[in-house]
Structure formats: structure tokens, C-alpha cells
Motif scaffolding. Structure first.
Motif, mmCIF file in Angstrom:
data_model
loop_
_atom_site.group_PDB
_atom_site.id
_atom_site.type_symbol
_atom_site.label_atom_id
_atom_site.label_comp_id
_atom_site.label_asym_id
_atom_site.label_seq_id
_atom_site.Cartn_x
_atom_site.Cartn_y
_atom_site.Cartn_z
ATOM 1 N N VAL A 194 92.583 31.964 27.803
ATOM 2 C CA VAL A 194 92.812 30.657 27.181
ATOM 3 C C VAL A 194 91.809 30.455 26.047
ATOM 4 O O VAL A 194 90.599 30.408 26.270
ATOM 5 C CB VAL A 194 92.677 29.518 28.211
ATOM 6 N N SER A 195 92.312 30.343 24.836
ATOM 7 C CA SER A 195 91.467 30.206 23.641
ATOM 8 C C SER A 195 91.519 28.774 23.127
ATOM 9 O O SER A 195 92.595 28.225 22.907
ATOM 10 C CB SER A 195 91.943 31.174 22.551
ATOM 11 N N ILE A 196 90.363 28.160 22.916
ATOM 12 C CA ILE A 196 90.269 26.803 22.383
ATOM 13 C C ILE A 196 89.798 26.897 20.937
ATOM 14 O O ILE A 196 88.695 27.360 20.659
ATOM 15 C CB ILE A 196 89.275 25.943 23.197
ATOM 16 N N LYS A 197 90.629 26.459 19.995
ATOM 17 C CA LYS A 197 90.311 26.560 18.576
ATOM 18 C C LYS A 197 89.613 25.287 18.087
ATOM 19 O O LYS A 197 90.026 24.163 18.406
ATOM 20 C CB LYS A 197 91.588 26.770 17.762
ATOM 21 N N LEU A 198 88.554 25.484 17.308
ATOM 22 C CA LEU A 198 87.874 24.368 16.642
ATOM 23 C C LEU A 198 87.642 24.787 15.193
ATOM 24 O O LEU A 198 86.845 25.677 14.912
ATOM 25 C CB LEU A 198 86.560 24.022 17.334
ATOM 26 N N ALA A 199 88.362 24.157 14.272
ATOM 27 C CA ALA A 199 88.322 24.549 12.861
ATOM 28 C C ALA A 199 87.706 23.444 12.008
ATOM 29 O O ALA A 199 87.732 22.260 12.367
ATOM 30 C CB ALA A 199 89.729 24.861 12.366
ATOM 31 N N LYS A 200 87.162 23.850 10.868
ATOM 32 C CA LYS A 200 86.557 22.909 9.923
ATOM 33 C C LYS A 200 87.058 23.253 8.527
ATOM 34 O O LYS A 200 86.998 24.412 8.105
ATOM 35 C CB LYS A 200 85.036 22.994 9.991
ATOM 36 N N LEU A 233 77.142 18.191 17.477
ATOM 37 C CA LEU A 233 76.407 18.720 16.325
ATOM 38 C C LEU A 233 77.036 18.231 15.018
ATOM 39 O O LEU A 233 76.322 17.841 14.080
ATOM 40 C CB LEU A 233 76.404 20.251 16.365
ATOM 41 N N GLU A 234 78.367 18.252 14.944
ATOM 42 C CA GLU A 234 79.055 17.796 13.739
ATOM 43 C C GLU A 234 78.942 16.279 13.565
ATOM 44 O O GLU A 234 79.007 15.770 12.446
ATOM 45 C CB GLU A 234 80.544 18.179 13.805
ATOM 46 N N ASN A 235 78.759 15.580 14.658
ATOM 47 C CA ASN A 235 78.685 14.119 14.636
ATOM 48 C C ASN A 235 77.252 13.632 14.483
ATOM 49 O O ASN A 235 76.860 12.617 15.039
ATOM 50 C CB ASN A 235 79.309 13.554 15.921
ATOM 51 N N GLU A 248 71.365 3.890 9.836
ATOM 52 C CA GLU A 248 71.718 5.181 10.414
ATOM 53 C C GLU A 248 73.038 5.034 11.157
ATOM 54 O O GLU A 248 73.203 4.121 11.966
ATOM 55 C CB GLU A 248 70.620 5.676 11.360
ATOM 56 N N LYS A 249 73.959 5.923 10.842
ATOM 57 C CA LYS A 249 75.290 5.797 11.425
ATOM 58 C C LYS A 249 75.915 7.166 11.606
ATOM 59 O O LYS A 249 75.785 8.032 10.753
ATOM 60 C CB LYS A 249 76.170 4.933 10.513
ATOM 61 N N ARG A 250 76.605 7.353 12.712
ATOM 62 C CA ARG A 250 77.316 8.607 12.947
ATOM 63 C C ARG A 250 78.690 8.552 12.293
ATOM 64 O O ARG A 250 79.265 7.473 12.141
ATOM 65 C CB ARG A 250 77.483 8.847 14.440
ATOM 66 N N ALA A 353 93.858 11.089 15.452
ATOM 67 C CA ALA A 353 93.210 11.305 14.156
ATOM 68 C C ALA A 353 92.194 10.189 13.936
ATOM 69 O O ALA A 353 92.560 9.033 13.748
ATOM 70 C CB ALA A 353 94.252 11.305 13.042
ATOM 71 N N PHE A 354 90.901 10.555 13.991
ATOM 72 C CA PHE A 354 89.835 9.573 13.873
ATOM 73 C C PHE A 354 89.190 9.647 12.493
ATOM 74 O O PHE A 354 88.580 10.666 12.144
ATOM 75 C CB PHE A 354 88.766 9.809 14.943
ATOM 76 N N PRO A 355 89.312 8.582 11.683
ATOM 77 C CA PRO A 355 88.687 8.600 10.354
ATOM 78 C C PRO A 355 87.169 8.566 10.476
ATOM 79 O O PRO A 355 86.625 7.911 11.365
ATOM 80 C CB PRO A 355 89.232 7.327 9.703
ATOM 81 N N SER A 356 86.492 9.292 9.588
ATOM 82 C CA SER A 356 85.032 9.252 9.592
ATOM 83 C C SER A 356 84.574 7.985 8.890
ATOM 84 O O SER A 356 85.300 7.384 8.102
ATOM 85 C CB SER A 356 84.466 10.489 8.885
ATOM 86 N N SER A 357 83.361 7.556 9.173
ATOM 87 C CA SER A 357 82.830 6.344 8.562
ATOM 88 C C SER A 357 82.652 6.555 7.064
ATOM 89 O O SER A 357 82.426 7.666 6.600
ATOM 90 C CB SER A 357 81.484 5.980 9.191
ATOM 91 N N ASP A 358 82.732 5.485 6.298
ATOM 92 C CA ASP A 358 82.602 5.580 4.844
ATOM 93 C C ASP A 358 81.253 6.161 4.443
ATOM 94 O O ASP A 358 81.156 7.010 3.564
ATOM 95 C CB ASP A 358 82.760 4.194 4.213
ATOM 96 N N GLN A 359 80.200 5.726 5.144
ATOM 97 C CA GLN A 359 78.874 6.213 4.777
ATOM 98 C C GLN A 359 78.779 7.718 4.978
ATOM 99 O O GLN A 359 78.257 8.440 4.134
ATOM 100 C CB GLN A 359 77.795 5.520 5.624
#
Length: 486
Positions: A194-200, A233-235, A248-250, A353-359
Motif C-alpha cells: 500500500v503506497s501513500i502518495k504526498l506530492a508538492k 513540517l509543511e505547515n 505568526e500564523k500557520r 481542498a483547504f486554502p492556505s492563509s493569505d499571509q
């Protein structure tokens, strides 16, 4: 307390018909909740020796109901009016009809919730439900590999203070009826395919791939933790300097994101051998899981938190390891931060689909010019970005007037309530004041009245568990206030 309803049952003490009530909710499309320590009129009386009582209830449900209800119920100790009460949350099962083991699949053994009572199920209904029963579940699919090891799973259980004995494969439902490892066992094994893909991606689409990470080939629990670590880590927190202060905001709300990731792992349709997928874009994070809504569950019921676990065996294991708090908690937690428009349903998939914060988005693109771009943004664009629709001229003016009328303390409350916080914490940590009812009336109550702030328990405003969080309107007011237009 409120009166009994089609989804709420009160019991003063544990009686011989407890399992009957559980069976009725398992067979009910929306599941339900049983409170122990409350009489029929809703008066809280409390229970004695709640720890021992919880173990007794779990044992009775586990051994006296078929098909297995493990993973379909939660037993929670709650303090109500200063007294201990027990809350049994029961999800709607996918292997209906459920029945009392000692009476079998009969009118005496099968029950259905009708109004505020558990009523015997007619034979015709029993036969119809049995004919529709989901047989192609991951617990009934035989694993292609039978030489499986579970050292990783044992390590996670040990770390949670719950050791697995020699009967763990049977207890966790990792075996088929003939004693062979099933697909649940395969997913939990140390080695699988079972392969879990995480792409950027470096843009708004899938054209320019930056990273292509692949997790999995191990216990699904380990894979989930690997994805959680990578997303954490990405957040990472990003700093923005505003005319007022350093903020400071994630990019994404950490609580909502964790719930969404775990939801995808637990509820994906693995019978299709399609694991969940995670994709980072310049402006959003997308999480895709296989399988549409479970049969019989509408979108409204989905958003209201009604729980119909697709994989009750996985739910049970993830709950054992404290990766899931309790049944039906995931979607409401996500909706505290993100709107329903973030969810996209199709016949075969659910995508969040979660939009990232404007900052975060602006700083990732060009940190130097971040503040200049935000200052130039019009009020109309701010409202349209957050609500997803274009406001009228009157609405724009109204938002601007309300935003300019906020006090400095009210702005701090909105900033601090980016995730749900208690009244005490908002006053003492957010405002640096001693908790006082006057402060609540002056700084928090007006925000609730204007819809900029909301309660996590709107039906129980005075609950000791009450928390407050910023709404979409609050986000608009905060954004306008922090980015004044020239």
C-alpha cells in the motif's frame, strides 16, 4: 437536559435492555447517543464507580451483539451539573441488521429506533436488510499474503499503554471467519504494497512537480504518522510584520488538518485498493480519499457529524491509539475553521481542498513584497476570497463600518480565537486580563451578537466545556482591520 429524541436515550442505571438500545441505534440510519445517570425527564442523577461501569458496558456490547459492534461505539465519561454521567455514542453500522446474540436474527433479537423508543424489527425488514448487507468489506477480504508480522502495531499499542496479547489478531478483527488474515490485517502488517502518495507542486495545478514523496509499504498506522509529520513540517509557522505588530500564523489550521488526514486514512474505501492521496499546491492543500459518501448518509448528515464508519476495524484501532478522539468528531472540528465549500463529493471520491492563509501564500511567493500586496488588496477582494462570492456595495460598506468600530481588545479576541478557545483562556492569555464577567460582556458577547465569533456548543451556551472560535465574518472583519485601505 433536553428530553429524549430519536437520537438520544436516557437511562438512570444500566438495565438488562442496554444492548437492545445499542442494537436499535446500530440499525438506525443516523446512529444515536445513550446517556447513563440521567432519568427519563432529563434530570442528572449521576453514576457510581464510572470507571468500572465503562468496562462492564464495553464488555456487554462486545460479547452480546452481532455482527461485531467494535469500532462502532464510544464510551465517554462526562461531568454534567457536577455529577458523573456516561455517554455511549453509537454509530450506524454497515452490516445491518444487528441483533442480540442470544436471540439471533429474529423479531426478539433485532430492534430499530422509532421515535424515542427501541421497537422490534419486523421479519420483512430483517430479511430486506440482510439481503442488502455489505459483504465486500475489508474484514471479509482475504489477504493475498498470510505470512504477516505486526511488530510496528505492537510498538504503537505499547506506547499507548495497551499491550497486545496472543489473541490480538482475533480481538482486532484481523482474521476472516475461517481464521485467515483479512485485508485489515494486511493494512496493519509491517510489510504490504500500500503506497501513500504526498506530492508538492510549484503552482495552482499539477504541471510542475516539486516533490513526490511516497510513504506506506508498512503498517497503516505508521504511514499515517509519517504523513502527519510531513504535513506538520509543511505547515510551519510563518511571521508577518503588520503596521500594528508581528503576527505568526500557520498556512493551515493544525487541528482541522490533523482531523482531515486521519479521516482520509480511516474512511478510504480500501476494497478498491486505492489509498488516500495528499497534494500541496501554491494556494491550497488537497486530500483525496476513495469512496463517496457511505450508503444511506446524505451530505447534510455528513456535515452534522453523523458517523457511519466505512472501516469500523480501522476506526477501532485508530481510536485505541488515540489518533481518533471519538466517533463523529472529525468533520465538525474541520468545519470550525473551514467551510462546507472545501468538500467536494463524487460517486467514487471525497476531496477536501483547504486554502492556505493569505499571509502564508504571499510570504511563500515573495516575502519582501508581502505587506505591500496586502495593503493594496481591496475590501471587496477580501470578502470574496473568504466567502467565495462577490458582495454587494452595501455589504462592503457594512463590513468596513463594523471593522472600524472594533476595539483593540475585540481584535485581539478574534486573533486569539483562530482555533477554539475557552472564555478563561481568551481573557487571561489573549487579553492578558483577569477573568471577569464584565470582560466577557464587553469584549466577547458583542462579537457573538454580530456573528464574528461562534460557540462550539451553541445548544449549551453555559456548558463548562464551551469554547469560542472566529467565524468567516470575523475573519473578514479582522482582515479589513489589519489591512486598512488608503
Amino acid at each position: 437536559m433536553n428530553i429524549e429524541t430519536n437520537r438520544i436515550e436516557y437511562k438512570q442505571i444500566v438495565t438488562d435492555d442496554l444492548e437492545k438500545e445499542v442494537v436499535a441505534f446500530l440499525n438506525y440510519p443516523e446512529g444515536g447517543i445513550i446517556f447513563l445517570g440521567i432519568d427519563k425527564h432529563g434530570k442528572v442523577l449521576g453514576v457510581q464507580d464510572p470507571d468500572q461501569l465503562q468496562l462492564k458496558i464495553k464488555d456487554r456490547i462486545k460479547h452480546n451483539i452481532l455482527p461485531s459492534a467494535l469500532g462502532l461505539f464510544d464510551i465517554i465519561l462526562e461531568e454534567l451539573e457536577g455529577k458523573n454521567a456516561i455517554k455511549i455514542v453509537v454509530a450506524s453500522g454497515s452490516e445491518k441488521p444487528y441483533y442480540l446474540k442470544k436471540y439471533g436474527m429474529s423479531e426478539k433479537g433485532c430492534y430499530l429506533r422509532i421515535g424515542s423508543a427501541a421497537e422490534p424489527m419486523p421479519i420483512k425488514t430483517i430479511e430486506n436488510l440482510f439481503a442488502k448487507r455489505t459483504r465486500n468489506t475489508i474484514s471479509k477480504i482475504k489477504s493475498s499474503q498470510q505470512q504477516l508480522k505486526f511488530e510496528q502495531l505492537k510498538i504503537y499499542y505499547d506506547a499507548s499503554g495497551k499491550q497486545l496479547n496472543h489473541q490480538f489478531a482475533k480481538n482486532l478483527e484481523l482474521l476472516t471467519e475461517d481464521g485467515k488474515y483479512n485485508y485489515v490485517g494486511y493494512l496493519m502488517a509491517d510489510n504490504n504494497t500500500v503506497s501513500i502518495k504526498l506530492a508538492k507542486y510549484n503552482g495552482l495545478n499539477r504541471v510542475e512537480l516539486l516533490e513526490n514523496n511516497e510513504y506506506g509499504f508498512c503498517s497503516l498506522v505508521k504511514a499515517a504518522k509519517q504523513v502527519l509529520d510531513k504535513v506538520e513540517l509543511e505547515n510551519k509557522t510563518l511571521a508577518t510584520i503588520t503596521p500594528k505588530e508581528r503576527q505568526e500564523k500557520r498556512p493551515w489550521n493544525a487541528i482541522a488538518l490533523r482531523e482531515a488526514i486521519i479521516n482520509a486514512f480511516v474512511h478510504s474505501d480500501y476494497t478498491r485498493e486505492i489509498p488516500p492521496k495528499f497534494e500541496f499546491f501554491k494556494d491550497r492543500l488537497e486530500i483525496t480519499s476513495a469512496g463517496g459518501l457511505p450508503e444511506g448518509l446524505s451530505q447534510d448528515e455528513f456535515f452534522e457529524g453523523y458517523s457511519v464508519p466505512r472501516n469500523k476495524e480501522l476506526m477501532r484501532i485508530f481510536k485505541d491509539l488515540d489518533l481518533v478522539e471519538h466517533l463523529g468528531s472529525g468533520i465538525p472540528r474541520i468545519l470550525q475553521t473551514y467551510g462546507k465549500e472545501c468538500f467536494h463529493f463524487s460517486e467514487n471520491f471525497i476531496r477536501m481542498a483547504f486554502p492556505s492563509s493569505d499571509q502564508a501564500s504571499d510570504q511563500a511567493n515573495d516575502q519582501v513584497n508581502d505587506q505591500a500586496r496586502k495593503t493594496e488588496k481591496s475590501i471587496l477582494d477580501i470578502i470574496k476570497h473568504i466567502l467565495g462570492s462577490k458582495p454587494t456595495t452595501e455589504e462592503v460598506q457594512k463590513y468596513k463600518e463594523v471593522a472600524n468600530s472594533l476595539s483593540e481588545e475585540q481584535i485581539k479576541v478574534l486573533e486569539f480565537a483562530s482555533s477554539p478557545e475557552s472564555n478563561k483562556k481568551i481573557q487571561e492569555e489573549g487579553l492578558n486580563l483577569k477573568r471577569h464577567n464584565d470582560n466577557f460582556k464587553k469584549y466577547i458577547e458583542p462579537l457573538l451578537a454580530m456573528g464574528a465569533l461562534a460557540r462550539t456548543l451553541p445548544d449549551i451556551p453555559n456548558s463548562p466545556l464551551q469554547k469560542y472560535f472566529i467565524t468567516a465574518k470575523g475573519k473578514i472583519l479582522l482582515e479589513i482591520n489589519q489591512n486598512p485601505m488608503k
